[in-house]
Structure formats: structure tokens, C-alpha cells
Design a protein around this motif. Structure first.
Motif, mmCIF file in Angstrom:
data_model
loop_
_atom_site.group_PDB
_atom_site.id
_atom_site.type_symbol
_atom_site.label_atom_id
_atom_site.label_comp_id
_atom_site.label_asym_id
_atom_site.label_seq_id
_atom_site.Cartn_x
_atom_site.Cartn_y
_atom_site.Cartn_z
ATOM 1 N N LYS A 17 -31.842 77.402 64.049
ATOM 2 C CA LYS A 17 -30.671 77.708 63.227
ATOM 3 C C LYS A 17 -31.021 77.496 61.752
ATOM 4 N N PRO A 18 -30.366 78.212 60.855
ATOM 5 C CA PRO A 18 -30.624 77.992 59.426
ATOM 6 C C PRO A 18 -29.912 76.738 58.931
ATOM 7 N N LEU A 19 -30.473 76.129 57.893
ATOM 8 C CA LEU A 19 -29.819 75.012 57.219
ATOM 9 C C LEU A 19 -28.969 75.602 56.101
ATOM 10 N N ARG A 20 -27.674 75.572 56.275
ATOM 11 C CA ARG A 20 -26.756 76.212 55.332
ATOM 12 C C ARG A 20 -26.362 75.220 54.237
ATOM 13 N N THR A 21 -26.803 75.510 53.023
ATOM 14 C CA THR A 21 -26.510 74.635 51.884
ATOM 15 C C THR A 21 -25.496 75.307 50.974
ATOM 16 N N ARG A 22 -24.406 74.600 50.712
ATOM 17 C CA ARG A 22 -23.353 75.178 49.884
ATOM 18 C C ARG A 22 -23.448 74.720 48.429
ATOM 19 N N LEU A 23 -23.769 73.451 48.227
ATOM 20 C CA LEU A 23 -23.776 72.880 46.888
ATOM 21 C C LEU A 23 -24.990 71.984 46.698
ATOM 22 N N GLN A 24 -25.411 71.843 45.452
ATOM 23 C CA GLN A 24 -26.481 70.914 45.095
ATOM 24 C C GLN A 24 -25.940 69.886 44.109
ATOM 25 N N VAL A 25 -26.232 68.620 44.375
ATOM 26 C CA VAL A 25 -25.801 67.548 43.476
ATOM 27 C C VAL A 25 -26.979 66.612 43.235
ATOM 28 N N ALA A 26 -26.802 65.693 42.283
ATOM 29 C CA ALA A 26 -27.916 64.823 41.903
ATOM 30 C C ALA A 26 -27.874 63.457 42.562
ATOM 31 N N THR A 27 -26.710 63.020 43.064
ATOM 32 C CA THR A 27 -26.585 61.654 43.576
ATOM 33 C C THR A 27 -25.820 61.617 44.890
ATOM 34 N N VAL A 28 -25.959 60.499 45.603
ATOM 35 C CA VAL A 28 -25.193 60.293 46.834
ATOM 36 C C VAL A 28 -23.709 60.176 46.512
ATOM 37 N N ASP A 29 -23.396 59.549 45.405
ATOM 38 C CA ASP A 29 -22.007 59.435 44.953
ATOM 39 C C ASP A 29 -21.364 60.815 44.861
ATOM 40 N N ALA A 30 -22.038 61.736 44.170
ATOM 41 C CA ALA A 30 -21.495 63.092 44.022
ATOM 42 C C ALA A 30 -21.393 63.795 45.365
ATOM 43 N N ALA A 31 -22.400 63.588 46.231
ATOM 44 C CA ALA A 31 -22.372 64.232 47.548
ATOM 45 C C ALA A 31 -21.168 63.757 48.351
ATOM 46 N N CYS A 32 -20.891 62.457 48.304
ATOM 47 C CA CYS A 32 -19.753 61.915 49.059
ATOM 48 C C CYS A 32 -18.423 62.436 48.514
ATOM 49 N N ARG A 33 -18.347 62.661 47.234
ATOM 50 C CA ARG A 33 -17.113 63.202 46.649
ATOM 51 C C ARG A 33 -16.912 64.667 47.049
ATOM 52 N N ILE A 34 -18.021 65.387 47.192
ATOM 53 C CA ILE A 34 -17.936 66.764 47.690
ATOM 54 C C ILE A 34 -17.413 66.757 49.124
ATOM 55 N N VAL A 35 -17.908 65.811 49.926
ATOM 56 C CA VAL A 35 -17.448 65.693 51.314
ATOM 57 C C VAL A 35 -15.964 65.330 51.349
ATOM 58 N N ALA A 36 -15.566 64.388 50.495
ATOM 59 C CA ALA A 36 -14.159 63.973 50.461
ATOM 60 C C ALA A 36 -13.242 65.140 50.105
ATOM 61 N N ALA A 37 -13.780 66.090 49.326
ATOM 62 C CA ALA A 37 -13.003 67.284 48.979
ATOM 63 C C ALA A 37 -13.037 68.338 50.080
ATOM 64 N N GLN A 38 -13.694 68.003 51.210
ATOM 65 C CA GLN A 38 -13.764 68.870 52.392
ATOM 66 C C GLN A 38 -14.468 70.196 52.103
ATOM 67 N N LEU A 39 -15.496 70.118 51.233
ATOM 68 C CA LEU A 39 -16.260 71.316 50.902
ATOM 69 C C LEU A 39 -17.515 71.462 51.754
ATOM 70 N N ALA A 40 -18.045 70.338 52.262
ATOM 71 C CA ALA A 40 -19.276 70.374 53.058
ATOM 72 C C ALA A 40 -19.502 68.979 53.640
ATOM 73 N N LEU A 41 -20.513 68.871 54.492
ATOM 74 C CA LEU A 41 -20.918 67.553 54.977
ATOM 75 C C LEU A 41 -22.226 67.173 54.290
ATOM 76 N N ALA A 42 -22.593 65.915 54.393
ATOM 77 C CA ALA A 42 -23.827 65.446 53.754
ATOM 78 C C ALA A 42 -24.586 64.536 54.702
ATOM 79 N N ILE A 43 -25.903 64.565 54.571
ATOM 80 C CA ILE A 43 -26.757 63.655 55.340
ATOM 81 C C ILE A 43 -27.452 62.741 54.346
#
Length: 324
Positions: free
Chosen positions: A239-265
Motif C-alpha cells: 500500500k502507498p504511504l499517504r502523506t497529507r501534511l509536513q511539519v517540523a516538530t512532534v508538537d505541530a504533528a499532534c496539533r494537526i491530529v487534534a484538528a482531525q486532519l491526519a494521524l501521526a506516528i
């Protein structure tokens, strides 16, 4: 460290099959130093001149060692001396034993004077965000005169920095090729999936990476090894790895998740800092590769300054303690 040096000296003596107490008398540091000088000069008179001692005293020391060994160490001739097989063996061990004694004296002197200096550490983002600051903090409280500088670098630059001598110690995930660097086990973490609490996968106790591939991901810049690993695992899953957004920090990634835009690992311990404040679900990844092992990398532990060696030993000793 001093105990290890003394144990090493004992091992050298035992390997020669000599009773330890007798050997320490016959093979004292002065005798070993004179023997090494003779081996290097291939001449007793020249060795005596180099060590500022009369030749007869050198000959007497060597005779005592030969008596203890029960076999000739030197073959004497008109133009000098040659080493017997037993002499070659003693020469090798003598050099190593004297080097250990020099290291011991250097470290004892450093302790007596109060260890000072600066230690440069290059570390990956994950190591700096999780356990390394607390471990260095413990060290700094014990050795206030040692200044530790820590710089966040990408994993490949951590390795290159240590190889080139720009850093004394590197801390990174062992997924990278460490080349000829010496490595020591440090700490471990586990990757986790960060999800909005209402997400379809949020109720699981554990997730496989393949379970996340039907959903869009956040890509965290600067974590190239992690991204490469995920792309490889996605290819294995077909399966492809579908990337929607790029951020610089874990903090920013978690805020993107909280906004229900994507998940993060991200590393589980980093994610837990944002779990309650942002109302997130943090689910550990069950895949074997999601358990990451971090190492301490150095060019040569024996060549480290006393301050750097102290920090290396402290980090290794603290690896079994809880982070923080």
C-alpha cells in the motif's frame, strides 16, 4: 574505571601463567619499561642511555624477568639483542600494561584536580526530546565543572560528526550504519500512532502499521530514517504511504491530529506529552521495527578525554534507570 584497569593488568599477568604476587615483583612497571626500551632499541647500552640508567642495571632487571619466566627473553649477540618468541610475547603485554598504567595515572590526576573540560554531544531529535536531557542533567549535577554541549542533528550527521571529531559522543537510533564507530547500548523507545479520540482506530490497545495505511499521515521533517522505514514497510504491505501534511516538530504533528486532519506516528513518550492537553489517543505500534534501540557512539572510548569518558560511563550506567 580504575578497577577495570587493575583487572586488565591481572589478566595480562595470568595469561603469561605467572603467579600474580611473584609476577608483580619481577614485572614491576620499571622493569617493563626498561624491557620495552631494549626491545625498541635492540641494544641494552642504547636502552640504558635512553632511560638514564647504567647498562648493568638493565641487564640485571632482564635477568630477573628471565628467571621468573623460566626461559630466555633475549638472544644476545655482538651487535645487540634479538627477541625470542617468549620475549615477543612479553613485549606485547608489557606495552599494553604500561599503556593501562598511563591511562590510570591520567584519570587519577584528573580526579585529583577536579575533572574539567567540555564534552560535545550530537544527538538525534528523538533522543533529545525524550531521555537524554534528564540523563545529562544528572551528570551535570555531579560534575559541575564539566560543560556538556548538546546539538540536535539528523542521524546521519550524528555519525559523521563523531567520525570527523566534531562531536565526542553521538546518540542515535541504531538503524543507521555506524561504520567503524564503537557503540554502546543506551535506551529504547517504541513508536506509537497518534489519533483523535473519535477516530475508528483509537479504541485499539495496539495497532499494526499496515492498519494505518488506509489513512492520511503527517510527515515530520528531519526524521529521514523513520520516514524511509515507514515507506519500506508500506511497500511490503503493498500500500502507498499517504502523506497529507509536513511539519517540523512532534508538537505541530499532534496539533494537526487534534484538528482531525491526519494521524501521526511518533515516539510514544513524546506523544504522551500532548495526549491529555490536546485530547488525543496514543496507541503503540505492535510491529517489531517500531521498537527502537538507541546507542552511544564514539570513535575510540579509550581515547576520550577524562570528562568525555565520565559522561559516557554515566550515560551507560543510567541506561537502566527510568527516563526523566
Amino acid at each position: 574505571m580504575l578497577g577495570k584497569i587493575l583487572q586488565s593488568l591481572k589478566w595480562y599477568v595470568f595469561s603469561l601463567e605467572i603467579p600474580f604476587r611473584d609476577a608483580m615483583h619481577a614485572y614491576d612497571p620499571t622493569s617493563l619499561r626498561l624491557f620495552v626500551a631494549v626491545c625498541e632499541e635492540r641494544n641494552i647500552a642504547l636502552a640504558a642511555q635512553r632511560e638514564a640508567i647504567v647498562p648493568s642495571a638493565v641487564s640485571k632487571r632482564i635477568a630477573q624477568m628471565e628467571a621468573q619466566a623460566g626461559t630466555p627473553l633475549l638472544a644476545r649477540g655482538r651487535r645487540g639483542v634479538a627477541l625470542t618468541p617468549a620475549g615477543e610475547t612479553l613485549w606485547r603485554y608489557a606495552r599494553e600494561a604500561l599503556q593501562l598504567l598511563e591511562r590510570m595515572q591520567a584519570e587519577l590526576t584528573a580526579y585529583a584536580e577536579g575533572v574539567q573540560g567540555q564534552v560535545r554531544v550530537f544527538a538525534s531529535m528523538s533522543a533529545l526530546a525524550q531521555f537524554l536531557p534528564a540523563d545529562v542533567g544528572r551528570f551535570a549535577r555531579e560534575y559541575a565543572q564539566v560543560r556538556v554541549s548538546m546539538e540536535e542533528r539528523e542521524i546521519w550527521e550524528v555519525v559523521r560528526g563523531v567520525e570527523e571529531g566534531r562531536a565526542d559522543i553521538g546518540v542515535c537510533w541504531d538503524a543507521v550504519d555506524l561504520g567503524r564507530l564503537q557503540r554502546f547500548a543506551y535506551r529504547e523507545d517504541r513508536l506509537a500512532v497518534v489519533l483523535p479520540t473519535g477516530h475508528a482506530l483509537a479504541g485499539r490497545k495496539r495497532l499494526r502499521f499496515a492498519d494505518t495505511l488506509d489513512h492520511e499521515h503527517v510527515d515530520i521533517l528531519g526524521r529521514s530514517i523513520m520516514k524511509t522505514t515507514q515507506q519500506r514497510q508500506a511497500a511490503i504491505a503493498g500500500k502507498p504511504l499517504r502523506t497529507r501534511l509536513q511539519v517540523a516538530t512532534v508538537d505541530a504533528a499532534c496539533r494537526i491530529v487534534a484538528a482531525q486532519l491526519a494521524l501521526a506516528i511518533v515516539p510514544r513518550e513524546e506523544a504522551r506529552l500532548f495526549e491529555q492537553p490536546l485530547g488525543l489517543a496514543v496507541v503503540p505500534l505492535a510491529d517489531d521495527w517500531a521498537r527502537r534501540r538507541f546507542v552511544l557512539a564514539v570513535r575510540d572510548a579509550k581515547a576520550l578525554t577524562p570528562a568525555a569518558r565520565l559522561l559516557l560511563d554515566s550515560l551507560r550506567a543510567g541506561a537502566g534507570q527510568p527516563a526523566g
